[in-house]
Write a protein that holds these residues in place. Structure first.
Motif, PDB file in Angstrom:
ATOM      1  N   ASN A  42       0.826  -1.205   0.000  1.00 30.27           N
ATOM      2  CA  ASN A  42       0.000   0.000   0.000  1.00 30.27           C
ATOM      3  C   ASN A  42       0.862   1.259   0.000  1.00 30.27           C
ATOM      4  O   ASN A  42       0.564   2.225  -0.710  1.00 30.27           O
ATOM      5  N   ASP A  43       1.916   1.241   0.797  1.00 26.77           N
ATOM      6  CA  ASP A  43       2.798   2.407   0.857  1.00 26.77           C
ATOM      7  C   ASP A  43       3.473   2.664  -0.484  1.00 26.77           C
ATOM      8  O   ASP A  43       3.682   3.823  -0.878  1.00 26.77           O
TER       9      ASP A  43
ATOM     10  N   SER B 103       3.479  15.022  -0.007  1.00 20.56           N
ATOM     11  CA  SER B 103       4.196  14.124   0.884  1.00 20.56           C
ATOM     12  C   SER B 103       3.220  13.101   1.447  1.00 20.56           C
ATOM     13  O   SER B 103       2.379  13.433   2.285  1.00 20.56           O
ATOM     14  N   TYR B 104       3.319  11.892   0.989  1.00 20.91           N
ATOM     15  CA  TYR B 104       2.422  10.814   1.434  1.00 20.91           C
ATOM     16  C   TYR B 104       2.610  10.533   2.924  1.00 20.91           C
ATOM     17  O   TYR B 104       1.631  10.387   3.659  1.00 20.91           O
ATOM     18  N   ALA B 105       3.842  10.489   3.388  1.00 23.03           N
ATOM     19  CA  ALA B 105       4.099  10.181   4.795  1.00 23.03           C
ATOM     20  C   ALA B 105       3.545  11.254   5.718  1.00 23.03           C
ATOM     21  O   ALA B 105       2.951  10.963   6.762  1.00 23.03           O
ATOM     22  N   SER B 106       3.727  12.523   5.330  1.00 25.31           N
ATOM     23  CA  SER B 106       3.202  13.624   6.147  1.00 25.31           C
ATOM     24  C   SER B 106       1.685  13.599   6.179  1.00 25.31           C
ATOM     25  O   SER B 106       1.063  13.787   7.230  1.00 25.31           O
ATOM     26  N   TRP B 107       1.071  13.379   5.005  1.00 28.02           N
ATOM     27  CA  TRP B 107      -0.390  13.306   4.955  1.00 28.02           C
ATOM     28  C   TRP B 107      -0.898  12.159   5.824  1.00 28.02           C
ATOM     29  O   TRP B 107      -1.891  12.312   6.544  1.00 28.02           O
TER      30      TRP B 107
ATOM     31  N   LYS C 235      13.061  15.820  10.455  1.00 26.02           N
ATOM     32  CA  LYS C 235      13.979  14.688  10.308  1.00 26.02           C
ATOM     33  C   LYS C 235      13.362  13.364  10.752  1.00 26.02           C
ATOM     34  O   LYS C 235      13.882  12.287  10.422  1.00 26.02           O
ATOM     35  N   ASP C 236      12.262  13.436  11.503  1.00 21.45           N
ATOM     36  CA  ASP C 236      11.602  12.208  11.960  1.00 21.45           C
ATOM     37  C   ASP C 236      10.576  11.694  10.948  1.00 21.45           C
ATOM     38  O   ASP C 236       9.956  10.658  11.175  1.00 21.45           O
ATOM     39  N   LEU C 237      10.378  12.399   9.853  1.00 22.72           N
ATOM     40  CA  LEU C 237       9.402  11.980   8.845  1.00 22.72           C
ATOM     41  C   LEU C 237       9.816  10.646   8.240  1.00 22.72           C
ATOM     42  O   LEU C 237      10.965  10.463   7.834  1.00 22.72           O
ATOM     43  N   ARG C 238       8.858   9.736   8.175  1.00 25.73           N
ATOM     44  CA  ARG C 238       9.131   8.410   7.617  1.00 25.73           C
ATOM     45  C   ARG C 238       9.521   8.516   6.138  1.00 25.73           C
ATOM     46  O   ARG C 238       8.883   9.244   5.380  1.00 25.73           O
ATOM     47  N   SER C 239      10.563   7.808   5.734  1.00 26.98           N
ATOM     48  CA  SER C 239      11.023   7.784   4.337  1.00 26.98           C
ATOM     49  C   SER C 239      11.316   9.201   3.819  1.00 26.98           C
ATOM     50  O   SER C 239      11.033   9.526   2.671  1.00 26.98           O
ATOM     51  N   ARG C 240      11.924  10.009   4.671  1.00 26.66           N
ATOM     52  CA  ARG C 240      12.151  11.418   4.352  1.00 26.66           C
ATOM     53  C   ARG C 240      13.019  11.597   3.104  1.00 26.66           C
ATOM     54  O   ARG C 240      12.687  12.383   2.209  1.00 26.66           O
TER      55      ARG C 240
END
Length: 343
Positions: free
Chosen positions: A97-98, A111-115, A187-192
């Motif tokens: 899914n990711d 940004s998919y991770a931020s959303w 910096k903690d965002l996943r898959s930054r």
């Protein structure tokens, strides 16, 4: 938007949701719909690529503004797929899914991770006055308390925010891009690093294509039409689900079933409404069963509505235009105390 102040015991609420979940599972509505998504994603990608082929074929012409409208629609449709992927509606496996989510986010410049981080908090606490990030927006006050806290220009806007609502949605596309770029500073965002590569790639490819083919003036107007209409489309798709519905005040608790149903609103309509809104018109069912594949929400709706009626739980549903009326009426009411204070 009124506040909720009643709730059954947690045990009763959990038992009710368990009963409803069993009905849904027995109906097979949580089963994956691989064929549907394979066709849906393929058609979206073919249309998207076809649009860019047409863009280069048309060349430097004002006819490109029709393609700007087309791309606004396509960006929304691609975003809906990203939304489904974020809820694990497409595959059972999170990684798969990711992969779809990051891919679709890169196609529209989000940004998919931020959303995912923000949207997950919204689903856990819909319309919660403290914990729902979707009702904490600087440009709009969703409660009278928020309106009272506004100062300066934002306070003036809050007075007349019902008038500004749709014009503000024209800026939503730009806001989504800006918030996505800002998220990359975390910096903690996943898959930054991966998202940095994808988003930089998107903006470089998009701007290069636009200004390689179009003159500066035509290019700027193309971008404005495309991004503004995309923002309007996105705002009009997501706003009906909760805006103008009751809020949950600080310290108030509701069981999961009632927290999701009482703060959500469905939009009536046929398959064209389902397509246009990405099935977000089934907001009640989506919030109760976020992993349910999009095409199954229509079939779940009568089951959920009948169950809510049997449990004496208010179930909200109205026509498409009427739901915007409720949103505007609420925003107008929130600004009323500020307008009265000036008299």
């Amino acid at each position: 938007m009124t506040s909720l102040d009643t709730s059954p015991t947690t045990a009763v609420g959990s038992r009710d949701y368990g009963e409803l979940s069993q009905l849904i599972r027995q109906s097979g509505l949580l089963n994956r719909r691989y064929g549907y998504y394979a066709v849906k994603i393929t058609l979206n990608v073919v249309a998207f690529v076809g649009g860019w082929v047409a863009f280069f074929q048309v060349g430097d012409s004002w006819w490109q503004l029709f393609l700007a409208v087309f791309f606004a629609v396509m960006f929304a449709q691609l975003s809906f797929i990203g939304h489904d992927a974020g809820h694990k509606q497409i595959f059972r496996n999170r990684r798969a899914n990711d992969l779809v989510g990051f891919w679709h986010g890169s196609m529209v410049g989000l940004s998919y991770a931020s959303w995912m981080s923000q949207h997950t908090r919204h689903h856990a606490n819909p319309n919660h006055e403290d914990d729902d990030p979707d009702i904490h927006i600087r440009a709009i006050a969703f409660t009278t308390e928020q309106a009272e806290e506004r100062r300066g220009f934002l306070r003036w806007m809050a007075k007349y925010q019902a008038v500004f609502f749709f014009p503000l949605l024209l800026l939503e596309g730009f806001s989504l891009h800006v918030s996505s770029v800002k998220a990359l500073l975390n910096k903690d965002l996943r898959s930054r690093r991966w998202e940095m590569f994808l988003l930089v790639g998107h903006f470089v490819a998009y701007l290069t294509a636009v200004f390689l083919v179009l003159s500066p003036l035509t290019g700027v107007i193309f971008i404005l039409v495309h991004q503004c209409l995309w923002g309007l489309y996105m705002g009009c798709s997501f706003a009906p689900g909760h805006k103008g519905m009751p809020t949950i005040p600080h310290g108030q608790t509701l069981d999961f079933l009632r927290r999701q149903v009482l703060t959500s609103r469905n939009v009536r309509g046929g398959v064209w409404v389902d397509f246009t809104l990405g099935a977000l018109n089934y907001q009640v069912e989506h919030h109760l069963f976020p992993t349910m594949p999009r095409p199954n929400l229509r079939r779940a709706q009568p089951i959920v509505r009948a169950f809510c009626a049997a449990k004496d739980i208010e179930y909200s549903q109205c026509g498409w235009l009427r739901t915007y009326g409720y949103v505007l009426e609420h925003l107008h009411a929130v600004g009323a105390p500020l307008r009265l204070a000036n008299r």
